[in-house]
Design a protein around this motif. Structure first.
Motif, mmCIF file in Angstrom:
data_model
loop_
_atom_site.group_PDB
_atom_site.id
_atom_site.type_symbol
_atom_site.label_atom_id
_atom_site.label_comp_id
_atom_site.label_asym_id
_atom_site.label_seq_id
_atom_site.Cartn_x
_atom_site.Cartn_y
_atom_site.Cartn_z
ATOM 1 N N SER A 359 0.852 -1.209 0.000
ATOM 2 C CA SER A 359 0.000 0.000 0.000
ATOM 3 C C SER A 359 0.881 1.250 0.000
ATOM 4 C CB SER A 359 -0.918 0.032 1.227
ATOM 5 O OG SER A 359 -0.150 0.095 2.409
ATOM 6 N N VAL A 360 0.281 2.383 -0.493
ATOM 7 C CA VAL A 360 0.993 3.671 -0.525
ATOM 8 C C VAL A 360 0.205 4.669 0.316
ATOM 9 C CG1 VAL A 360 1.842 5.562 -1.939
ATOM 10 C CG2 VAL A 360 1.931 3.208 -2.814
ATOM 11 N N SER A 361 0.915 5.322 1.206
ATOM 12 C CA SER A 361 0.276 6.352 2.041
ATOM 13 C C SER A 361 0.933 7.702 1.759
ATOM 14 C CB SER A 361 0.416 5.994 3.531
ATOM 15 O OG SER A 361 1.774 5.909 3.894
ATOM 16 N N VAL A 362 0.179 8.817 2.078
ATOM 17 C CA VAL A 362 0.656 10.176 1.814
ATOM 18 C C VAL A 362 0.821 10.912 3.137
ATOM 19 C CG1 VAL A 362 0.189 12.364 0.645
ATOM 20 C CG2 VAL A 362 -0.567 10.203 -0.382
ATOM 21 N N THR A 363 1.939 11.593 3.227
ATOM 22 C CA THR A 363 2.199 12.411 4.420
ATOM 23 C C THR A 363 2.566 13.833 3.967
ATOM 24 O OG1 THR A 363 3.050 10.460 5.568
ATOM 25 C CG2 THR A 363 3.576 12.619 6.510
ATOM 26 N N PRO A 364 1.920 14.882 4.529
ATOM 27 C CA PRO A 364 0.809 14.791 5.484
ATOM 28 C C PRO A 364 -0.488 14.349 4.805
ATOM 29 C CG PRO A 364 1.184 17.053 4.863
ATOM 30 C CD PRO A 364 2.263 16.260 4.193
ATOM 31 N N SER A 365 -1.384 13.869 5.609
ATOM 32 C CA SER A 365 -2.680 13.443 5.063
ATOM 33 C C SER A 365 -3.561 14.670 4.801
ATOM 34 C CB SER A 365 -3.359 12.495 6.068
ATOM 35 O OG SER A 365 -3.574 13.168 7.302
ATOM 36 N N GLY A 366 -4.596 14.499 4.102
ATOM 37 C CA GLY A 366 -5.515 15.608 3.791
ATOM 38 C C GLY A 366 -5.229 16.181 2.409
ATOM 39 N N GLU A 367 -5.738 17.387 2.172
ATOM 40 C CA GLU A 367 -5.579 18.025 0.873
ATOM 41 C C GLU A 367 -4.134 18.458 0.650
ATOM 42 O OE1 GLU A 367 -8.354 21.220 0.831
ATOM 43 O OE2 GLU A 367 -10.029 19.923 0.265
ATOM 44 N N ILE A 368 -3.710 18.333 -0.608
ATOM 45 C CA ILE A 368 -2.344 18.703 -0.985
ATOM 46 C C ILE A 368 -2.410 20.034 -1.739
ATOM 47 C CG2 ILE A 368 -0.300 18.015 -2.268
ATOM 48 C CD1 ILE A 368 -1.284 15.098 -1.973
ATOM 49 N N VAL A 369 -1.712 21.005 -1.201
ATOM 50 C CA VAL A 369 -1.725 22.352 -1.802
ATOM 51 C C VAL A 369 -0.405 22.583 -2.504
ATOM 52 C CG1 VAL A 369 -1.941 24.822 -1.326
ATOM 53 C CG2 VAL A 369 -3.280 23.171 0.019
ATOM 54 N N GLU A 370 -0.514 23.207 -3.667
ATOM 55 C CA GLU A 370 0.666 23.516 -4.476
ATOM 56 C C GLU A 370 1.708 24.238 -3.618
ATOM 57 O OE1 GLU A 370 1.573 25.434 -8.878
ATOM 58 O OE2 GLU A 370 -0.149 26.169 -7.706
ATOM 59 N N GLY A 371 2.990 23.803 -3.740
ATOM 60 C CA GLY A 371 4.090 24.418 -3.004
ATOM 61 C C GLY A 371 4.442 23.702 -1.708
ATOM 62 N N SER A 372 3.544 22.791 -1.249
ATOM 63 C CA SER A 372 3.838 22.073 -0.006
ATOM 64 C C SER A 372 4.759 20.884 -0.271
ATOM 65 C CB SER A 372 2.528 21.598 0.642
ATOM 66 O OG SER A 372 1.855 20.687 -0.217
ATOM 67 N N SER A 373 5.258 20.299 0.802
ATOM 68 C CA SER A 373 6.116 19.097 0.712
ATOM 69 C C SER A 373 5.265 17.861 0.971
ATOM 70 C CB SER A 373 7.245 19.176 1.744
ATOM 71 O OG SER A 373 8.028 18.002 1.711
ATOM 72 N N VAL A 374 5.427 16.878 0.091
ATOM 73 C CA VAL A 374 4.608 15.648 0.181
ATOM 74 C C VAL A 374 5.543 14.423 0.141
ATOM 75 C CG1 VAL A 374 2.846 14.258 -0.937
ATOM 76 C CG2 VAL A 374 2.641 16.764 -0.868
ATOM 77 N N THR A 375 5.256 13.443 1.006
ATOM 78 C CA THR A 375 6.023 12.181 1.012
ATOM 79 C C THR A 375 5.088 11.011 0.780
ATOM 80 O OG1 THR A 375 7.690 13.060 2.523
ATOM 81 C CG2 THR A 375 7.512 10.658 2.367
ATOM 82 N N LEU A 376 5.422 10.214 -0.215
ATOM 83 C CA LEU A 376 4.689 8.972 -0.474
ATOM 84 C C LEU A 376 5.480 7.815 0.174
ATOM 85 C CD1 LEU A 376 3.838 9.453 -4.266
ATOM 86 C CD2 LEU A 376 2.504 10.168 -2.269
ATOM 87 N N THR A 377 4.809 6.958 0.941
ATOM 88 C CA THR A 377 5.471 5.830 1.629
ATOM 89 C C THR A 377 4.848 4.515 1.184
ATOM 90 O OG1 THR A 377 5.927 7.223 3.556
ATOM 91 C CG2 THR A 377 6.055 4.826 3.861
ATOM 92 N N CYS A 378 5.715 3.602 0.775
ATOM 93 C CA CYS A 378 5.267 2.289 0.306
ATOM 94 C C CYS A 378 5.428 1.278 1.448
ATOM 95 C CB CYS A 378 6.096 1.845 -0.898
ATOM 96 S SG CYS A 378 5.498 0.317 -1.669
#
Length: 441
Positions: A359-378
């Motif tokens: 499975s793949v999860s997103v951090t932080p959870s919730g809506e993703i706003v342009e310019g923010s930092s996003v991490t996908l974890t497998c």
């Protein structure tokens, strides 16, 4: 024998002390000869003259102790009894004497036949002996005789005989060497024991071997450390086998005799077939090996300390036709015979499988706003653990990142789309996807 009377003289027979090699007669009575002597000794009846004034013949029983001497004639045997092994050689040591006026012309040995009370012929001319005997003496005083390749039928009494240059003058000793030829036999007492009980081994002979030799013992052909004719020990499972004995310096070995030691199962172990890694879905067989006497009658299999085969089962193998992750665990077997039961050391069964529950999860959870930092974890479950992660976006475009986490430090609208994580180990691979939506700032 009644007294003989010679023309007018009468003689009363009194106690007689007659020496002819040894003291021989205890008492005599008038007209009747009464002899009181040990019956196991060797006697000879001879006639002697007693009394000065009359000639009376008295039968005197004479005991000889190895030396026979008559006016310069004599033979000495040392020893008088010999016990020897079948197949060995023996020397009969002997010395002799005769009057100095005589010259020895011929020397030879004979065997006395106690049944016919007759002496045989020269053994060097006997077909049963001629190729096996040697006269080691001479024509002076040494009469030593050797017999090779002894047979049990050689047992008997052997006597030395010699002829001199005087007419009709021959001499045969009335004594001799008593030879007894023995085989070797192993006696095991008892021949079946439970481990821990006492056992006695005896290398048996029909007579006591001359010279107190050392014995050699063998078990299944391998020499053992003890050298006594009789040996007692506490039996263990390693003592089970066939025993033979021999005498040091001789080739003769006894026939083999078996010692049976019964004991509870020991040296128990579990092996896995096929060997190597166990992969989910394959067929696996556990095999229980043990050493027990009598053989194991029942095997019981346990997993994580709970029986997985019915009590009373007798199979030494336990098969899992299609193994799963649930079959992993610690296994051992119990082996039982009539003496007792023992368990094997534990055997850990490790089941390997390709990545699952990916499975793949997103951090932080919730809506993703342009310019923010996003991490996908497998995330995944795999055995052995995942060795490599591969990330893909949209139509299979492979991303350069190979770790379990993929970070986009300043996300843009162009980063939106479908992302895939592929987890891989030595067994196989599996993918999982997630859709990433990016909102305008």
């Amino acid at each position: 024998m009644p007294p003989e009377h010679i023309q007018g003289f009468t003689c009363t027979i009194i106690d007689v002390l007659y020496k002819f090699g040894a003291v021989v007669l205890k008492f005599c009575k008038l007209n009747t000869l009464s002899v009181m002597l040990p019956t196991h000794l060797c006697f000879k009846c001879v006639y002697v003259r007693v009394c000065v004034s009359a000639c009376v013949r008295v039968c005197v029983c004479v005991y000889f102790s190895g030396v026979l001497s008559q006016r310069g004639w004599g033979v000495t045997y040392t020893p008088e009894r010999i016990c020897a092994l079948k197949g060995s050689s023996v020397n009969m040591s002997c010395t002799y004497s005769y009057p100095p006026s005589h010259t020895v012309q011929k020397t030879f040995w004979v065997i006395y036949d106690w049944n016919s009370k007759q002496e045989g012929e020269d053994l060097s001319k006997d077909s049963e002996y001629s190729h096996r005997v040697e006269y080691l003496g001479n024509k002076n005083s040494d009469c030593t005789f050797r017999i090779n390749q002894l047979r049990e039928t050689d047992s008997g009494t052997y006597r030395f005989r010699f002829l001199t240059d005087h007419v009709n003058r021959k001499y045969t000793s009335q004594l001799g060497v008593t030879l007894e030829v023995t085989d070797l036999q192993v006696m095991v007492n008892p021949d079946t024991v439970t481990e821990g009980q006492s056992v006695r081994l005896i290398c048996s002979t029909t007579c006591t071997l001359t010279g107190s030799p050392a014995f050699i013992w063998y078990r299944d052909g391998s020499p053992l450390s003890f050298t006594d004719q009789s040996h007692q020990f506490t039996a263990s499972s390693e003592d089970r086998g066939s025993y033979t004995c021999a005498v040091k310096g001789y080739e003769l070995h006894s026939p083999a005799v078996a010692l049976n030691v019964i004991y509870r199962p020991k040296s128990i172990s579990v092996s896995v077939s096929p060997s190597g890694e166990i992969v989910e879905g394959s067929s696996v067989t556990l095999i229980c090996s043990s050493d027990g006497n009598p053989p194991v009658q029942r095997y019981t299999w346990y997993k994580n300390n709970r029986a997985v085969s019915p009590w009373g089962g007798s199979d030494r193998s336990y098969t899992i036709k299609t193994i799963t992750l649930l079959d992993a665990g610690v296994y051992y077997c119990e082996a039982r015979n009539v003496i007792g039961a023992e368990r094997s050391p534990p055997k850990h069964l490790d089941v390997q499988y390709p990545p699952k529950s990916v499975s793949v999860s997103v951090t932080p959870s919730g809506e993703i706003v342009e310019g923010s930092s996003v991490t996908l974890t497998c995330s995944s479950d795999a055995n052995p653990p995942v060795q490599r992660h591969t990330w893909y976006k949209n139509n299979g475009n492979e991303l350069s990142w190979k770790e379990s986490s993929y970070t986009i430090k300043s996300i843009t609208l162009q980063d939106a789309g479908e992302y895939y994580c592929e987890a891989e180990n030595a067994i196989g691979t599996k993918r999982s996807q997630i859709t990433l939506k990016v909102l305008c700032e």
